[in-house]
Design a protein around this motif. Structure first.
Motif, short mmCIF file in Angstrom:
data_model
loop_
_atom_site.label_atom_id
_atom_site.label_comp_id
_atom_site.label_asym_id
_atom_site.label_seq_id
_atom_site.Cartn_x
_atom_site.Cartn_y
_atom_site.Cartn_z
N UNK A 98 0.85 -1.19 0.00
CA UNK A 98 0.00 0.00 0.00
C UNK A 98 0.89 1.23 0.00
N UNK A 99 0.54 2.18 -0.86
CA UNK A 99 1.13 3.52 -0.83
C UNK A 99 -0.01 4.49 -0.54
N UNK A 100 0.10 5.20 0.57
CA UNK A 100 -0.88 6.23 0.92
C UNK A 100 -0.22 7.59 0.75
N UNK A 101 -0.76 8.40 -0.14
CA UNK A 101 -0.28 9.77 -0.35
C UNK A 101 -1.32 10.69 0.26
N UNK A 102 -0.93 11.38 1.32
CA UNK A 102 -1.88 12.18 2.09
C UNK A 102 -1.51 13.66 2.04
N UNK A 103 -2.53 14.52 2.01
CA UNK A 103 -2.34 15.95 1.88
C UNK A 103 -3.08 16.67 3.01
N UNK A 104 -2.48 17.73 3.53
CA UNK A 104 -3.14 18.55 4.53
C UNK A 104 -2.73 20.00 4.36
N UNK A 105 -3.67 20.90 4.61
CA UNK A 105 -3.43 22.33 4.47
C UNK A 105 -2.88 22.90 5.77
N UNK A 106 -1.72 23.55 5.69
CA UNK A 106 -1.13 24.19 6.86
C UNK A 106 -1.88 25.47 7.20
N UNK A 107 -2.05 25.74 8.51
CA UNK A 107 -2.58 27.05 8.90
C UNK A 107 -1.58 27.80 9.78
N UNK A 108 -0.31 27.36 9.73
CA UNK A 108 0.76 28.07 10.40
C UNK A 108 2.03 27.86 9.59
N UNK A 109 2.99 28.71 9.76
CA UNK A 109 4.24 28.61 9.01
C UNK A 109 5.13 27.53 9.64
N UNK A 110 5.52 26.57 8.81
CA UNK A 110 6.33 25.44 9.27
C UNK A 110 7.46 25.20 8.27
N UNK A 111 8.64 24.87 8.77
CA UNK A 111 9.77 24.58 7.89
C UNK A 111 9.91 23.08 7.67
N UNK A 112 10.67 22.73 6.64
CA UNK A 112 10.95 21.33 6.38
C UNK A 112 11.67 20.69 7.56
N UNK A 113 12.57 21.43 8.19
CA UNK A 113 13.32 20.90 9.33
C UNK A 113 12.39 20.61 10.51
N UNK A 114 11.41 21.47 10.72
CA UNK A 114 10.45 21.24 11.81
C UNK A 114 9.59 20.00 11.55
N UNK A 146 1.51 25.83 -2.40
CA UNK A 146 0.11 25.58 -2.05
C UNK A 146 -0.14 25.61 -0.55
N UNK A 147 0.94 25.65 0.24
CA UNK A 147 0.78 25.63 1.69
C UNK A 147 0.33 24.29 2.22
N UNK A 148 0.71 23.20 1.54
CA UNK A 148 0.30 21.86 1.95
C UNK A 148 1.51 21.00 2.33
N UNK A 149 1.27 20.12 3.28
CA UNK A 149 2.21 19.05 3.58
C UNK A 149 1.74 17.80 2.86
N UNK A 150 2.68 17.08 2.27
CA UNK A 150 2.38 15.82 1.59
C UNK A 150 3.13 14.72 2.33
N UNK A 151 2.39 13.70 2.76
CA UNK A 151 2.97 12.59 3.52
C UNK A 151 2.86 11.32 2.68
N UNK A 152 3.97 10.66 2.46
CA UNK A 152 4.00 9.39 1.75
C UNK A 152 4.27 8.28 2.76
N UNK A 153 3.40 7.27 2.80
CA UNK A 153 3.64 6.14 3.70
C UNK A 153 3.38 4.84 2.96
N UNK A 154 4.26 3.87 3.17
CA UNK A 154 4.14 2.58 2.49
C UNK A 154 4.22 1.44 3.50
#
Length: 346
Positions: free
Chosen positions: A242-258, A303-311
């Motif tokens: 299974x590959x789940x590609x999930x998207x969520x809209x950020x409502x605060x400023x977040x860095x890749x490191x965070x 787009x202000x979105x986080x994309x999460x890939x999980x397998x």
């Protein structure tokens, strides 16, 4: 040694349980149960089991089953466990249910999404949702454990750190998930016929998949906030994964490191979740035959979105492997006991 009984050993999850438990140092397959093939051997059905000493299939008798086993796995279709599990628990056996009968706490939701009659509310309340990375203490004490579905496992492991962070809009989740054909079980139907599936990809149960409320329920339980997901599953022409590609809209400023630090901290002591380097692309091939969930993060600043890939491997981490992981926790064993630590490759 933990005496284990398996109901539904002729299905993919059941026979995978046999494979994993045959290598377990502190548990063994004590009994196998069937509703239609009493006295028969599994070997004619699964020739890869040739040479392994396994008990013959026995008829389902809750009193004897509870007496003969310390733990019973129910790898049955939805609607079977709701009647059988309470009888087994009342007679003193512990139960891990791999069907969906005890995953939803609301009987109305079960009736609506599964189109079957639910278990009694008291048993829905007693059941523990067995996502061990997030519910370990409850799993340890469980008498009746609801093993999560394959899609919810991949999705929830990918989403929960972000959901609990408070960084995203809880109404913005979109999950695009793809599964191998084994997720449909061993039943013969046109939808999983080789000629229909090969060289094709298709969506199914759009907006109607029964794992949707399971994901929403656990997100809400873990965060205390109502969550809404748009979940679309797809069937792809491979056996496992299974590959789940999930998207969520950020409502605060977040860095890749965070983001990366959030996930690495959340799963630092979780042996079966591997956080990949930021921006990488995990493949189902890289967890094949294992109990791992590999997760990678992407940040789309445009787009202000986080994309999460999980397998995951849907038959292992999405079913039998997670069930064995839960068994280990329930009986105070090392969490990784009896589970493969290196995936099969290629």
């Amino acid at each position: 040694m933990i005496r284990v009984g398996i109901v539904g050993a002729t299905g993919y999850s059941g026979v995978e349980l046999i494979r994993l438990l045959s290598q377990h140092p502190q548990a063994h397959v004590n009994r196998l149960y069937t509703s239609s093939a009493e006295g028969e051997s599994l070997v004619p059905v699964f020739q890869h089991l040739t040479g392994h000493a396994l008990p013959r299939l026995e008829a389902i008798d809750p009193v004897r089953m509870a007496s003969d086993n310390d733990l019973i796995f129910l790898a049955t279709p939805a609607g079977v466990s709701s009647a059988l599990s309470p009888q087994l628990v009342e007679k003193g056996a512990r139960v891990i249910d791999l069907s969906g009968d005890f995953r939803l706490s609301s009987p109305e939701q079960y009736r609506s999404w599964y189109k079957k009659e639910p278990a009694a509310q008291e048993w829905l309340d007693r059941a523990v949702f067995g996502l061990p990375e997030w519910n370990r203490e409850s799993v340890a004490d469980a008498a009746l454990l609801a093993n999560p579905g394959c899609y919810p496992t991949a999705t929830l492991l990918g989403l929960l750190p972000l959901a609990k962070s408070g960084w995203v809009d809880p109404q913005s989740w979109i999950v695009d998930a793809k599964s191998g054909v084994s997720g449909a079980g061993r039943g013969v139907s046109l939808g999983v016929h080789f000629s229909e599936v090969n060289e094709s990809i298709s969506a199914y149960k759009v907006g109607q998949h029964q794992h949707t409320p399971e994901i929403e329920q656990e997100l809400c339980r873990q965060t205390g906030v109502e969550q809404l997901i748009q979940f679309t599953p797809h069937l792809v022409p491979m056996t496992r994964g299974i590959l789940a590609t999930s998207y969520a809209k950020l409502h605060t400023s977040v860095t890749a490191e965070q983001l990366q630090a959030l996930y690495e901290t959340a799963y630092a002591d979780k042996p079966f979740v591997r956080i990949r380097p930021f921006g990488s692309h995990p493949r189902t091939k890289e967890v094949y035959g294992s109990n791992y969930c590999d997760i990678a993060l992407h940040l789309d600043e445009r787009t202000g979105r986080v994309i999460v890939l999980s397998v995951i491997d849907n038959v292992v981490k999405g079913a039998a492997g997670q069930a064995v992981q839960n068994m280990n926790i329930m009986f105070g064993l090392e969490e990784t006991s009896g589970l493969p630590i290196v995936p099969v490759f290629p």
